[in-house]
Design an enzyme around this catalytic site. Structure first.
Site, mmCIF file in Angstrom:
data_model
loop_
_atom_site.group_PDB
_atom_site.id
_atom_site.type_symbol
_atom_site.label_atom_id
_atom_site.label_comp_id
_atom_site.label_asym_id
_atom_site.label_seq_id
_atom_site.Cartn_x
_atom_site.Cartn_y
_atom_site.Cartn_z
ATOM 1 N N GLN A 36 0.832 -1.207 0.000
ATOM 2 C CA GLN A 36 0.000 0.000 0.000
ATOM 3 C C GLN A 36 0.866 1.256 0.000
ATOM 4 O OE1 GLN A 36 -3.005 -2.098 3.068
ATOM 5 N NE2 GLN A 36 -3.448 0.079 2.824
ATOM 6 N N ARG B 144 -9.031 -1.101 7.869
ATOM 7 C CA ARG B 144 -9.838 -0.127 7.144
ATOM 8 C C ARG B 144 -10.243 1.039 8.034
ATOM 9 N NH1 ARG B 144 -14.021 -1.640 2.514
ATOM 10 N NH2 ARG B 144 -14.495 0.454 1.806
ATOM 11 N N CYS B 145 -9.268 1.637 8.705
ATOM 12 C CA CYS B 145 -9.605 2.820 9.478
ATOM 13 C C CYS B 145 -8.369 3.667 9.636
ATOM 14 C CB CYS B 145 -10.137 2.453 10.854
ATOM 15 S SG CYS B 145 -8.923 1.645 11.876
ATOM 16 N N GLU C 57 -13.102 4.871 5.053
ATOM 17 C CA GLU C 57 -13.035 4.209 6.345
ATOM 18 C C GLU C 57 -14.106 4.659 7.320
ATOM 19 O OE1 GLU C 57 -8.296 3.489 5.808
ATOM 20 O OE2 GLU C 57 -8.928 5.214 6.917
#
Lengths: 290, 169, 781
Positions: free
Chosen positions: C218, C365-366, C735
């Protein structure tokens, strides 16, 4: 995850399959749907030296009623079973069962014979077949024998099948008048084994008393369980929620689950009770509609 | 080491290959035939990223040995498009934003193709059940359902023969 | 004038990346195949804590097809047995003395194919002397606890202590408060489980002395820098390519040992090496999220005005502090836990602790630790409402930061950029029919049925971040964009962030289309290749749109300023006489005299004014002045099965406000996905270890990702409150739903049982856990 190496033998007749099993003995494993076996092989929990593939053996994939019996070939896929008009109309309890096994893609390959012969108390068909008083037909070197479902499940992952026998057929008594069955499974999500599940089969006499009762339980003991005390409590009685609650309680008492990620034993027993009660209610409504 | 010659018809093309008996169909498709549109997402037959049609039925190709499929017909995502025309399911996924990272998408689409062959007008509940053997981590499924509904509409409006799939039932 | 529509901001443009994906023509790492490539597979520890007495590689090496077996002893000689983490800790690549978590990498085999490699893993013999593991962070802090990291100077399992807010003021308010509520909350370990696992293909080309790594990354640029620092190879000799990525969600931010071992093997053996994790390895050994043990308190007036918040958290970071938080924020942005509510003071303290578990602390996912923060405040507000007998909506309206208070300085030091919380909640309540649902609930309760309504009105903090405050390993958290307009009016955009499904190739093209007035289809977006893309910190923590999106807009505006000069030249007017309107430079007062960007682009190469450089391109490294603060109001309705303890989410409405929306289709898709990843930990997912530290949830059979059947049909809506400091007003969205959904679901379940005296339930609310509660409260069937 990669399975260990093995030799592959494809049988094209039942005789050939049995001969191969005789030849390789305990080193061989029968491959039917493969949806339990292959994952176990990937984790090297099963490392057979020889795989005997019976998928091309003809004649093992029929569903038909004859002589007052439903005959299901050992190689019948779950999808075929759940969609069969004969099964859906006359044996909805079996359709109930097939359609909650694993997931729809797995069911395209998984076979009813494999589901039983694996001897896994978490599998779904065993409870239903116990409730229906089915018989299992096994073919071996000395021919065919019929095994009562009550004698079929011996221990966890162990059935009455000899290493050189193949489950070729399941026979289910045709439903008597005013009868009905249902399978209720509680799973954490699609694809999971049951936290607990119950199969219930009821037949009523003309006076609307229960004359036949079958209750099988999934994943609450070391092997598939028939809840006999619960069945007996139903016999001769007029169906009612109260009666079903009492029977469900007896079924829960018969359960002997182990604690795991699906929950503590006490919880699974409670779910077995709930599922039994709901399966009985649904079985009754089907019996009354029949 | 034992090697077995097998013949597979994949997306209408015939292949003769030799494989170890233990080779999983998905590895045969990806590593031997170099059709990498079929993916691998787990080792417990749970995720469905490897879904292909085998003799017309959607199966998890990570849980089939390649030797089992000898002589069979396989349809993978690469075989959906015909003569430069996207399959309605492909079109639906694009139109309705039915994919994000794209990794589960080929398997999800193969399941959808099989569903629509059997059920021309599935309800949302039927679609959700049909795809419950395919995990998606990105989309939350809402748009996948819409994508399949789009494809169903499109296929109902089109001459059936135009969207038939070789290797189908 | 161009007739092709521009389709810039606000258009639901179909994704440009999809044509390859729907044809099965994406290129994920495992799709990369090089001639002569070898396969690497990893031997892993069956113990959570053990001394390695002996590793015998002879049987494995003797197997046909096995090329090499690599152990820690060999890596140590090369100085590679340890690597730095992104948190300035260090992590074993391969152990030389001991293993410190279950499934830790112990050795690696290299073979000619993946099947042989898998067999060889089983042939490596390792003799272990099991040691007592410490798994509970509270026990790890006790004197005499087994030391997880004897390699460190500090002989303790305590990693760091971190605080924010005004302790004295907070304590004073708590002393005098009319009402104080407190609650312990545990937010368990979970795993992102992108459907693609992690892996890499490494190729070292001796002829050009260049190392190329295709990697599930990522953050390819940051990873290149780490690789260069670890290996000593100059950065220009390393090329990291992050091709199509099958989901990231934070799990592909850390550098995993497998990447380093594969790189070592490629350099040593001179052959391309492929390493791809199995799902089991991914689940068992890759970095985890959450694992926060929180004690939270609220001080309030009797009529429900929150005055202060006090939080102490013990953070289980596993055996290595290998999260990816900005260096000044070891507990991430957890101090945003005062949420959407105005209060006088707050104090937050977090202690990081080592345990014998795989590294924890990455996102799921935050944005950094914001899920934990939001869960805490959104639960605590409901706890307070319960204490006071107030409606959860009413208490929120009473305590919201008011629209006129923005920019709002929070008691822990954040400056919220913009918001309109009451409007968003009101919209959600009206749309779902809140009062009607309350009436239905009362009727059902009278019949003995359990139905609950839960609200969450969260504030997210994303877009890290301003360089004065935010860095990772010293690298400032700017992000970048580079735009080149070609003579015929098409353009290429290269960005420093990396999509894993968010649709950057479409969204960023729309930004450029909007800013330059070029049709979106004529704009190509490239990313993920460190040789061509500008340096950036990568995509995580919802920072792509806030940071790289801003960089793209600013770069485009730089181009537009140069274009103004060229347009003035072409129109023979002064640049000051031109205005940019309707996607063209027009002469003020005579709008029919104009030049489009396409015309200007051609002139930039063929007819530019004397003294001006030719070409039309620009670069921007954008340093955001502040974070952005997306927010939302979620309402969840659940029914509970009294016979099984199962929670059924009957209805869920998410009203999100992420500022200006670039592509509404993509935003909605992000929200659907985020909600599902909020549902998952609320009801299904948890990483569980037994007393020996063996993971019990190491496959998808036991780590439960929701399918389409368990997932409800999400309903979404929006309000739009632009960010005042972002060039486009955008805030980021991927998110928000993951942080906002869990408390809405838990609040709904607790609400269903609140009349029975239930005030809190820890996630995941499994059927077994809930049924036990029903039994205790006498309502189980």
């Amino acid at each position: 995850m990669i399975p260990g190496p093995f030799s592959y033998r494809r049988a094209t007749s039942i005789e050939e399959a049995i001969a191969l099993l005789q030849q390789y003995g305990g080193d061989a494993k029968v491959l039917s749907g493969g949806q339990s076996l292959i994952p176990m092989m990937k984790f090297r929990l099963a490392e057979p030296a020889v795989i005997v593939d019976i998928n091309r053996v003809p004649g093992l994939d029929t569903i038909e009623e004859r002589n007052g019996l439903l005959s299901i070939g050992g190689l019948v896929r779950e999808t075929t079973l759940e969609r069969s008009p004969l099964i859906r109309q006359r044996y909805p309890i079996i359709a109930d069962t097939a359609e909650v096994i694993a997931d729809p893609l797995v069911r395209n390959l998984a076979t009813v014979g494999g589901n039983l012969a694996h001897g896994d108390p978490a599998n779904d068909h065993p409870a239903t077949m116990l409730a229906l008083r089915a018989e299992v037909v096994a073919r071996g070197p000395s021919g065919e024998r019929v095994i009562s479902i009550d004698d079929f499940f011996v221990d966890t992952f162990t059935t009455a099948l000899a290493p050189d026998e193949i489950l070729t057929e399941i026979r289910v008594p045709a439903p008597p008048p005013r009868s009905g069955g249902a399978y209720m499974k509680f799973e954490r999500k699609v694809g999971d084994y049951a936290v607990a599940a119950a199969a219930a089969f009821l037949a009523l006499d003309e006076a609307r008393k229960i004359v036949r009762a079958g209750i099988g339980l999934t994943n609450v003991s070391y092997k598939p369980l028939r809840a006999e005390a619960a069945e007996n409590a139903l016999l001769g009685q007029a169906p009612s929620d109260e009666l079903f609650r009492a029977a469900a309680e007896l079924a829960a008492q018969a359960a002997d689950p182990t604690s795991d990620l699906r929950g503590p034993a006490e919880y699974k027993r409670a779910v077995a009770r709930t599922m039994t009660f709901r399966a009985l209610q649904k079985a009754l409504s089907r019996a009354q509609a029949a | 080491m034992e090697r077995v010659p097998i013949q597979l018809t994949v997306n209408g093309q015939s292949y003769q290959v030799e494989v170890e008996p233990r080779m999983l169909l998905v590895h045969c498709i990806r590593d031997v035939l170099n059709l990498t549109g079929t993916h691998i997402g787990c080792d417990t037959t749970s995720c469905g990223a490897c879904t292909v049609l085998w003799n017309g039925r959607p199966v998890k190709s990570c849980t089939v040995f390649a030797v089992q499929a000898d002589g069979g017909e396989i349809l993978t995502v690469e075989g959906l498009e015909r003569d430069g025309q996207l399959h309605p399911v492909q079109e639906g996924f694009w139109e309705e934003h039915g994919l994000q990272c794209g990794f589960c998408t080929p398997g999800m689409m193969m399941t959808a193709v099989a569903l629509l062959q059997e059920n021309a007008d599935p309800s949302e509940e039927e679609i959700r059940k049909a795809i419950s053997g395919n995990l998606c981590r990105c989309t939350g499924y809402v748009n996948i359902v819409k994508a399949i509904q789009y494809a169903a509409r499109k296929m109902r409006e089109t001459v059936p023969a135009a969207v038939g799939i070789a290797g189908g039932e | 004038m161009t007739t092709t529509p521009i389709r810039g901001l606000g258009h639901p443009v179909k994704r440009k990346e999809d044509p390859r994906f729907i044809r099965g023509k994406g290129t994920y790492v495992d799709d990369v195949k090089l001639p002569g490539m070898l396969y690497l597979d990893i031997v892993r520890s069956p113990y959570a804590h053990a001394r390695i007495k002996r590793i015998d590689t002879s049987k494995a090496l003797a197997m046909p097809g096995v090329v090499d077996v690599i152990t820690g002893a060999e890596l140590e000689k090369a100085g590679l047995a340890w690597m730095p983490t992104l948190m300035s800790d260090r992590q074993m690549v391969l152990p030389t003395e001991r293993v410190v978590y279950y499934a830790q990498e112990v050795a690696a085999v290299v073979a000619t194919d993946r099947y042989t490699a898998a067999d060889a893993v089983l042939a490596v013999e390792v003799e272990y002397e099991p040691l007592t593991p410490v798994l509970d962070p509270f026990k790890a802090l006790e004197p005499g606890a087994p030391l997880v990291r004897p390699d460190r100077e500090q002989k303790t399992n305590h990693i760091w202590h971190w605080e924010a807010g005004d302790k004295e003021k907070t304590d004073r308010i708590f002393q005098e408060a009319e009402v104080v509520v407190s609650q312990d909350l545990y937010i368990p370990r979970i795993h992102v489980c992108s459907i693609e696992t992690c892996g890499c293909v490494v190729n070292y080309d001796r002829a050009i002395d260049k190392l190329t790594i295709w990697m599930t990354s990522q953050a390819p640029h940051a990873h290149r820098t780490v690789f260069s620092l670890v290996s000593g190879i100059p950065e220009h000799k390393i090329r990291i390519i992050s091709p199509d990525i099958g989901g990231g969600f934070g799990g592909k931010v850390p550098v995993y040992p497998g990447y380093v071992i594969a790189t070592y093997a490629a350099l040593k053996l001179g052959k391309p090496i492929k390493w791809i994790e199995d799902r089991s390895e991914n689940l068992q050994a890759d970095s985890f999220a959450r694992d926060y043990h929180i004690h939270a308190e609220l001080a309030a007036t009797r009529d429900g005005k929150i005055r202060a918040m006090r939080v102490h958290t013990v953070a289980d970071h596993g055996a290595f502090d290998a999260a990816a938080n900005p260096s000044k924020f070891p507990a991430g942005l957890f101090s945003v836990c005062t949420g959407s509510y105005d209060m006088e003071a707050a104090h937050v303290a977090v202690d990081g602790v080592y345990t014998n578990k795989p590294p924890g602390g990455v996102a799921y996912r935050c944005s950094f630790r914001v899920t934990e923060a939001v869960h805490t405040i959104e639960r605590m507000v409901d706890v307070l409402a319960d204490e006071l007998g107030m409606d959860p909506a009413e208490i929120r309206f009473k305590n919201f930061i008011r629209p006129e208070q923005f920019p709002y300085k929070s008691p822990t030091g954040w400056e919220y950029d913009s918001g309109n919380y009451p409007a968003t909640l009101q919209k959600a309540l009206d749309a779902i029919g809140y009062q009607e649902l309350r009436r239905e609930q009362a009727e059902r309760r009278a019949r003995g049925e359990l139905m609950g309504i839960g609200i969450s009105t969260f504030t997210e903090i994303v877009g890290a971040g301003p360089s004065h405050t935010f860095d990772i390993l010293g690298i400032k958290m700017f992000d970048s964009a580079e735009i080149r307009v070609h003579p015929t009016g098409s353009a290429i955009v290269r960005i420093g962030v990396q999509t894993q499904g968010q649709g950057h190739e479409t969204t960023f093209a729309q930004i450029v289309a909007e800013e330059l007035g070029l049709p979106v289809e004529n704009i190509l977006v490239e990313h993920g290749d460190t040789d061509t893309a500008p340096y950036g910190l990568g995509t995580y923590a919802s920072r792509s749109t806030p940071v790289a999106g801003a960089a793209t807009a600013v770069a485009a505006r730089k181009i537009r300023e140069k274009a103004r000069l060229i347009a003035a030249h072409l129109l023979e007017v002064s640049p000051d006489d031109l205005e940019w309107r309707d996607y063209a430079f027009r002469v003020k007062g005579s709008p029919d005299r104009f030049k489009t960007m396409q015309e200007i682009a051609f002139a930039a190469y063929t007819n530019f004014p004397l003294g001006l450089e030719g070409g039309l391109e620009a670069v921007c490294y954008y340093d955001p002045p502040n974070m952005t603060f997306p927010f939302g109001a979620y309402v969840c309705v659940v029914d509970i099965d009294r016979g099984t303890g199962q929670v059924k989410v009957r209805e869920f409405l998410a009203v999100d406000d992420c500022g200006t929306i670039i592509n509404p289709m993509i935003v909605e898709g992000q929200i659907h996905g985020g909600l599902t990843m909020g549902l998952a930990p609320a009801l299904f997912e948890e990483i569980v270890y037994d007393d020996n530290g063996t993971m019990l949830t190491g496959t998808f059979m036991d780590y439960l990702l929701p399918t389409a059947v368990e997932t409800p049909h999400w309903k979404t809506d929006k309000t739009v409150t632009p960010s005042p400091h972002h060039p486009l007003g955008a805030k980021g969205v991927g998110e928000s739903p993951t942080i906002g959904a869990p408390p809405a679901i838990v609040n709904a379940v607790v609400d269903a049982l609140s009349h029975l005296g239930v005030r809190h339930i820890d996630i995941p609310i499994t059927p077994a856990k809930l049924y036990q509660l029903l039994v205790e409260k006498g309502v189980a069937e």
